[in-house]
Design an enzyme around this catalytic site. Structure first.
Site, short mmCIF file in Angstrom:
data_model
loop_
_atom_site.label_atom_id
_atom_site.label_comp_id
_atom_site.label_asym_id
_atom_site.label_seq_id
_atom_site.Cartn_x
_atom_site.Cartn_y
_atom_site.Cartn_z
N GLY A 1 41.65 35.75 39.36
CA GLY A 1 41.50 34.47 40.04
C GLY A 1 40.85 33.39 39.18
O GLY A 1 40.47 32.34 39.68
N HIS B 1 39.89 47.96 44.91
CA HIS B 1 39.99 46.64 44.27
C HIS B 1 38.59 46.13 43.90
O HIS B 1 37.63 46.38 44.63
CB HIS B 1 40.69 45.65 45.21
CG HIS B 1 41.04 44.37 44.54
ND1 HIS B 1 40.11 43.37 44.38
CD2 HIS B 1 42.18 43.95 43.94
CE1 HIS B 1 40.69 42.37 43.71
NE2 HIS B 1 41.94 42.69 43.44
N LYS C 1 45.63 39.48 49.54
CA LYS C 1 44.20 39.36 49.87
C LYS C 1 44.04 38.79 51.29
O LYS C 1 44.86 39.07 52.16
CB LYS C 1 43.48 38.53 48.81
CG LYS C 1 43.74 39.07 47.40
CD LYS C 1 42.84 38.48 46.35
CE LYS C 1 43.20 39.08 45.00
NZ LYS C 1 42.35 38.59 43.92
N GLU D 1 37.20 43.39 44.23
CA GLU D 1 36.53 42.61 45.28
C GLU D 1 35.90 43.54 46.31
O GLU D 1 34.85 43.23 46.90
CB GLU D 1 37.54 41.65 45.94
CG GLU D 1 37.83 40.46 45.02
CD GLU D 1 39.24 39.92 45.09
OE1 GLU D 1 39.95 40.20 46.08
OE2 GLU D 1 39.63 39.21 44.14
N SER E 1 45.21 37.08 36.95
CA SER E 1 45.87 35.81 36.59
C SER E 1 47.26 36.00 35.98
O SER E 1 47.64 35.27 35.07
CB SER E 1 44.96 34.98 35.67
OG SER E 1 43.75 34.67 36.33
N GLU F 1 42.49 45.89 36.08
CA GLU F 1 42.21 44.49 36.40
C GLU F 1 40.83 44.12 35.86
O GLU F 1 39.81 44.39 36.52
CB GLU F 1 42.24 44.29 37.91
CG GLU F 1 43.56 44.66 38.55
CD GLU F 1 43.78 43.90 39.86
OE1 GLU F 1 44.79 43.20 39.94
OE2 GLU F 1 42.94 44.00 40.76
N ASN G 1 49.37 41.19 45.86
CA ASN G 1 48.18 41.42 46.68
C ASN G 1 47.81 40.09 47.33
O ASN G 1 47.30 39.20 46.66
CB ASN G 1 47.04 41.93 45.77
CG ASN G 1 45.72 42.04 46.50
OD1 ASN G 1 45.65 41.94 47.72
ND2 ASN G 1 44.65 42.24 45.73
P1 PGA Z 1 44.90 37.12 40.58
O1 PGA Z 1 44.43 38.44 41.36
O2 PGA Z 1 46.33 37.36 40.18
O3 PGA Z 1 44.76 36.00 41.59
O4 PGA Z 1 44.01 36.96 39.41
C1 PGA Z 1 44.83 39.71 40.97
C2 PGA Z 1 44.19 40.75 41.85
O5 PGA Z 1 43.01 40.61 42.18
O6 PGA Z 1 44.85 41.75 42.24
#
Ligand code: PGA
Length: 255
Positions: free
Chosen positions: A176, A98, A14, A100, A216, A170, A12
């Site tokens: 992140g 997601h 983003k 976010e 992560s 997640e 992803n």
């Molecule tokens: P990350 O993000 O691997 O940077 O923690 C995962 C995601 O939000 O899909």
């Protein structure tokens, strides 16, 4: 490693990568991941890079995904992109709900449900994201939150449709942040999600659905996470932005 379901690793990206950066990355991935068939692989670039990346990936083992969609078929919805448009630029997958988007763009379980159904109607495979925040985990609400996300987000799907869905668990506190759920924490929630899927359909369908872990994921922890019976892949954010890390994750989970 021997798994009940074929592993599925998706990147992803983003809100990262210009067209030039995206095409550079995907050329490196094509070179380094050529011929891998025992793991399903996808990348989800921003909308602006979907077309050129899709052209480069056409007929390869790396599939394309969008990061979001709108459920209407066409019309006056400024800023939105629909399922047919994603199919048109060769997407196979689309991320839905997601955290976010839930956090910053008012995504709810109801909009997740509409988007998931719109994706399936257009034969796009949704990757539906679920997961609790740190406050929710600390107050013992993990299962209640995940249950709402799964049962409401996937309400009304037929068993055939559900089999096309990937769930990405997640935990928001792991995204992140560099903090990964332990493989036991992930397995516990993944097994719980699979029980919910059986409630929504039947045990046979639930056993077919892939549940990715996200938050992560990096080369150093991917293998350990995938060694859990109900962890069927990963949705990778930060570590999918460089070819080296993304390729290493895929190499490590194949061991
Ligand atoms: P990350 O993000 O691997 O940077 O923690 C995962 C995601 O939000 O899909």
């Amino acid at each position: 490693m021997e798994k009940a379901r074929k592993l599925f690793i998706a990147g992803n990206w983003k809100m990262n990568k210009t067209v030039a950066e995206a095409t550079d990355l995907v050329k490196a991935l094509k070179r380094d991941l050529a011929g891998i068939r025992d793991v399903d692989i996808a990348v989800c670039p921003p909308f602006t890079a979907l077309y050129p990346v899709g052209q480069l990936l056409d007929n390869t083992n790396i599939k394309l995904g969008g990061q979001d969609l709108y459920w209407e078929k066409f019309g006056a919805f400024t800023g939105e992109v629909n399922a047919a448009m994603l199919k048109d630029v060769l997407c196979t997958y689309v991320i839905v709900g997601h955290s976010e988007r839930r956090q910053f763009f008012h995504e709810t379980n109801e909009t997740v449900n509409k988007k998931t159904k719109a994706a399936l109607a257009a034969r796009l495979k949704p990757i539906v994201c679920v997961g609790e925040t740190l406050a929710e985990r600390e107050s013992g609400k993990t299962e209640a939150v995940v249950q709402e996300h799964v049962l409401k987000g996937l309400a009304g799907l037929s068993a055939e449709d559900l089999a096309e869905v990937t769930i990405a668990y997640e935990p928001v506190w792991a995204i992140g942040t560099g903090k990964t759920a332990t493989s036991q924490q992930a397995q516990e929630v993944h097994a719980f999600i699979r029980k919910l899927l059986a409630q929504l359909s039947d045990a046979k369908t639930a056993a077919r659905v892939r549940i990715q872990y996200g938050g992560s994921v990096k080369p150093s922890n991917a293998h350990e996470l995938m060694s859990q019976p109900d962890v069927d892949g990963a949705l990778v954010g930060g570590a999918s932005l460089t070819a080296r890390d993304f390729v290493e994750i895929i190499q490590n989970v194949r061991k």
